[in-house]
Write a protein that holds these residues in place. Sequence first.
Motif, PDB file in Angstrom:
ATOM      1  N   GLY A 149      22.884   3.589 -14.219  1.00  0.00           N
ATOM      2  CA  GLY A 149      21.929   2.505 -14.443  1.00  0.00           C
ATOM      3  C   GLY A 149      21.539   1.749 -13.189  1.00  0.00           C
ATOM      4  N   ILE A 150      22.525   1.332 -12.415  1.00  0.00           N
ATOM      5  CA  ILE A 150      22.242   0.537 -11.225  1.00  0.00           C
ATOM      6  C   ILE A 150      21.436   1.336 -10.210  1.00  0.00           C
ATOM      7  N   TYR A 151      21.747   2.630 -10.082  1.00  0.00           N
ATOM      8  CA  TYR A 151      21.037   3.469  -9.117  1.00  0.00           C
ATOM      9  C   TYR A 151      19.607   3.744  -9.590  1.00  0.00           C
ATOM     10  N   ALA A 152      19.442   3.888 -10.898  1.00  0.00           N
ATOM     11  CA  ALA A 152      18.105   4.098 -11.451  1.00  0.00           C
ATOM     12  C   ALA A 152      17.226   2.873 -11.216  1.00  0.00           C
ATOM     13  N   LEU A 153      17.798   1.688 -11.393  1.00  0.00           N
ATOM     14  CA  LEU A 153      17.022   0.468 -11.188  1.00  0.00           C
ATOM     15  C   LEU A 153      16.694   0.258  -9.711  1.00  0.00           C
ATOM     16  N   LEU A 154      17.617   0.618  -8.831  1.00  0.00           N
ATOM     17  CA  LEU A 154      17.339   0.518  -7.396  1.00  0.00           C
ATOM     18  C   LEU A 154      16.222   1.478  -7.000  1.00  0.00           C
ATOM     19  N   PHE A 155      16.267   2.683  -7.540  1.00  0.00           N
ATOM     20  CA  PHE A 155      15.221   3.670  -7.269  1.00  0.00           C
ATOM     21  C   PHE A 155      13.880   3.173  -7.804  1.00  0.00           C
ATOM     22  N   LEU A 156      13.909   2.586  -8.997  1.00  0.00           N
ATOM     23  CA  LEU A 156      12.686   2.058  -9.597  1.00  0.00           C
ATOM     24  C   LEU A 156      12.134   0.901  -8.768  1.00  0.00           C
ATOM     25  N   SER A 157      13.023   0.044  -8.289  1.00  0.00           N
ATOM     26  CA  SER A 157      12.600  -1.080  -7.448  1.00  0.00           C
ATOM     27  C   SER A 157      11.937  -0.572  -6.171  1.00  0.00           C
ATOM     28  N   LEU A 158      12.508   0.473  -5.589  1.00  0.00           N
ATOM     29  CA  LEU A 158      11.917   1.073  -4.395  1.00  0.00           C
ATOM     30  C   LEU A 158      10.525   1.612  -4.704  1.00  0.00           C
ATOM     31  N   GLY A 159      10.382   2.223  -5.870  1.00  0.00           N
ATOM     32  CA  GLY A 159       9.079   2.746  -6.270  1.00  0.00           C
ATOM     33  C   GLY A 159       8.039   1.646  -6.392  1.00  0.00           C
ATOM     34  N   ILE A 160       8.427   0.523  -6.974  1.00  0.00           N
ATOM     35  CA  ILE A 160       7.491  -0.600  -7.113  1.00  0.00           C
ATOM     36  C   ILE A 160       7.119  -1.155  -5.741  1.00  0.00           C
ATOM     37  N   ILE A 161       8.091  -1.198  -4.836  1.00  0.00           N
ATOM     38  CA  ILE A 161       7.808  -1.668  -3.471  1.00  0.00           C
ATOM     39  C   ILE A 161       6.806  -0.738  -2.787  1.00  0.00           C
ATOM     40  N   LEU A 162       6.951   0.562  -2.992  1.00  0.00           N
ATOM     41  CA  LEU A 162       5.997   1.523  -2.430  1.00  0.00           C
ATOM     42  C   LEU A 162       4.608   1.300  -3.019  1.00  0.00           C
ATOM     43  N   PHE A 163       4.558   1.004  -4.303  1.00  0.00           N
ATOM     44  CA  PHE A 163       3.283   0.718  -4.966  1.00  0.00           C
ATOM     45  C   PHE A 163       2.613  -0.498  -4.328  1.00  0.00           C
ATOM     46  N   ILE A 164       3.420  -1.519  -4.038  1.00  0.00           N
ATOM     47  CA  ILE A 164       2.882  -2.749  -3.451  1.00  0.00           C
ATOM     48  C   ILE A 164       2.446  -2.523  -2.001  1.00  0.00           C
ATOM     49  N   ALA A 165       3.229  -1.753  -1.267  1.00  0.00           N
ATOM     50  CA  ALA A 165       2.995  -1.598   0.174  1.00  0.00           C
ATOM     51  C   ALA A 165       1.900  -0.589   0.512  1.00  0.00           C
ATOM     52  N   TYR A 166       1.750   0.441  -0.317  1.00  0.00           N
ATOM     53  CA  TYR A 166       0.807   1.513   0.013  1.00  0.00           C
ATOM     54  C   TYR A 166      -0.204   1.711  -1.111  1.00  0.00           C
ATOM     55  N   ASP A 167      -1.461   1.817  -0.720  1.00  0.00           N
ATOM     56  CA  ASP A 167      -2.531   2.013  -1.701  1.00  0.00           C
ATOM     57  C   ASP A 167      -2.872   3.497  -1.811  1.00  0.00           C
ATOM     58  N   LYS A 168      -1.896   4.250  -2.286  1.00  0.00           N
ATOM     59  CA  LYS A 168      -2.062   5.679  -2.503  1.00  0.00           C
ATOM     60  C   LYS A 168      -2.048   5.951  -4.009  1.00  0.00           C
ATOM     61  N   LYS A 169      -2.918   6.862  -4.432  1.00  0.00           N
ATOM     62  CA  LYS A 169      -3.006   7.148  -5.862  1.00  0.00           C
ATOM     63  C   LYS A 169      -1.681   7.631  -6.445  1.00  0.00           C
ATOM     64  N   ILE A 170      -0.954   8.418  -5.659  1.00  0.00           N
ATOM     65  CA  ILE A 170       0.294   8.985  -6.175  1.00  0.00           C
ATOM     66  C   ILE A 170       1.307   7.899  -6.517  1.00  0.00           C
ATOM     67  N   PHE A 171       1.293   6.804  -5.745  1.00  0.00           N
ATOM     68  CA  PHE A 171       2.233   5.717  -6.005  1.00  0.00           C
ATOM     69  C   PHE A 171       1.826   4.888  -7.224  1.00  0.00           C
ATOM     70  N   ASN A 172       0.562   5.007  -7.613  1.00  0.00           N
ATOM     71  CA  ASN A 172       0.097   4.221  -8.752  1.00  0.00           C
ATOM     72  C   ASN A 172       0.832   4.609 -10.032  1.00  0.00           C
ATOM     73  N   TYR A 173       1.128   5.901 -10.158  1.00  0.00           N
ATOM     74  CA  TYR A 173       1.752   6.382 -11.390  1.00  0.00           C
ATOM     75  C   TYR A 173       3.219   5.966 -11.503  1.00  0.00           C
ATOM     76  N   ILE A 174       3.775   5.475 -10.403  1.00  0.00           N
ATOM     77  CA  ILE A 174       5.147   4.956 -10.456  1.00  0.00           C
ATOM     78  C   ILE A 174       5.246   3.816 -11.462  1.00  0.00           C
ATOM     79  N   MET A 175       4.167   3.029 -11.580  1.00  0.00           N
ATOM     80  CA  MET A 175       4.206   1.854 -12.454  1.00  0.00           C
ATOM     81  C   MET A 175       4.288   2.217 -13.931  1.00  0.00           C
TER      82      MET A 175
END
Length: 261
Positions: A149-175
């Motif tokens: 659980g904790i590792y999944a949430l950390l990975f998810l948090s990283l994904g959201i940070i990538l979404f915020i930092a980079y305007d790439k279509k591929i990162f959009n689907y992370i949300m």
Amino acid sequence: MHPSLIKAKIFATIALLILTFSFTLPMIAFHGTLNKIEEGKANEVSSVSKSVWNLYNKGRYKSVATPKDARNNLEKMIEEGAEIGPASLPIWAVSLEAPNYPKEAFPEGIPVFFHFDGYSGEVHEMNTINHYVGMDPMWAGGHIERAIGIYALLFLSLGIILFIAYDKKIFNYIMLIPAALPLIFIADYSYWLYHFGHSLHDWGAFKIKPFMPTVFGDGKIAQFTTHSYPTIGFYMLLLISFFSILAFFAKQKAFKEMEEK
């Protein structure tokens, strides 16, 4: 910057903050603490873990067996040998009422709370009831989910940070992942309820037929009345989902409008 991109980043940031302060932060701070307590290494529990647990557990249900002066104080609860649950917000609450658990002694019945990283409430008492009807103890379910659980949430948090930092279509689907968290939890929770209700053992003193425990609402099992409802953590998941969906569509709109120019 396109206005919708700004909105998307704001929505995603809100989702990330809710995720962090509701689940990720307390899970990190309390990670491994229950194991130390169970292994008799309470002296190794850090002051940070104690402070975070005390903060997040204010006003939460504690077992009726816990002395009042020890509640909301991890150090005192360890000394008393009280039941200790995780620091993260509880997501779902289940309570059970039965004639042999009078309201005078158990005013809220036998409540237990489900977290991403464990259980809290009258866990020992619920396990006793489970054994009585031939059901596995609570800890037998969701062991993989609790471990990762904790590792999944950390990975998810990283994904959201990538979404915020980079305007790439591929990162959009992370949300779409945080957007689906409420459904993921309910699906997993329902699966384990089915597993417990259909994996009864012969050791039970009280024999019942395989059954599907109530996922949402009130139910009846033999002489037991059950109540199963979401609690504060689930509402936080709904907020995370809501802002994640807004972030996803805001960025999709921005991409579409920028391509049309």
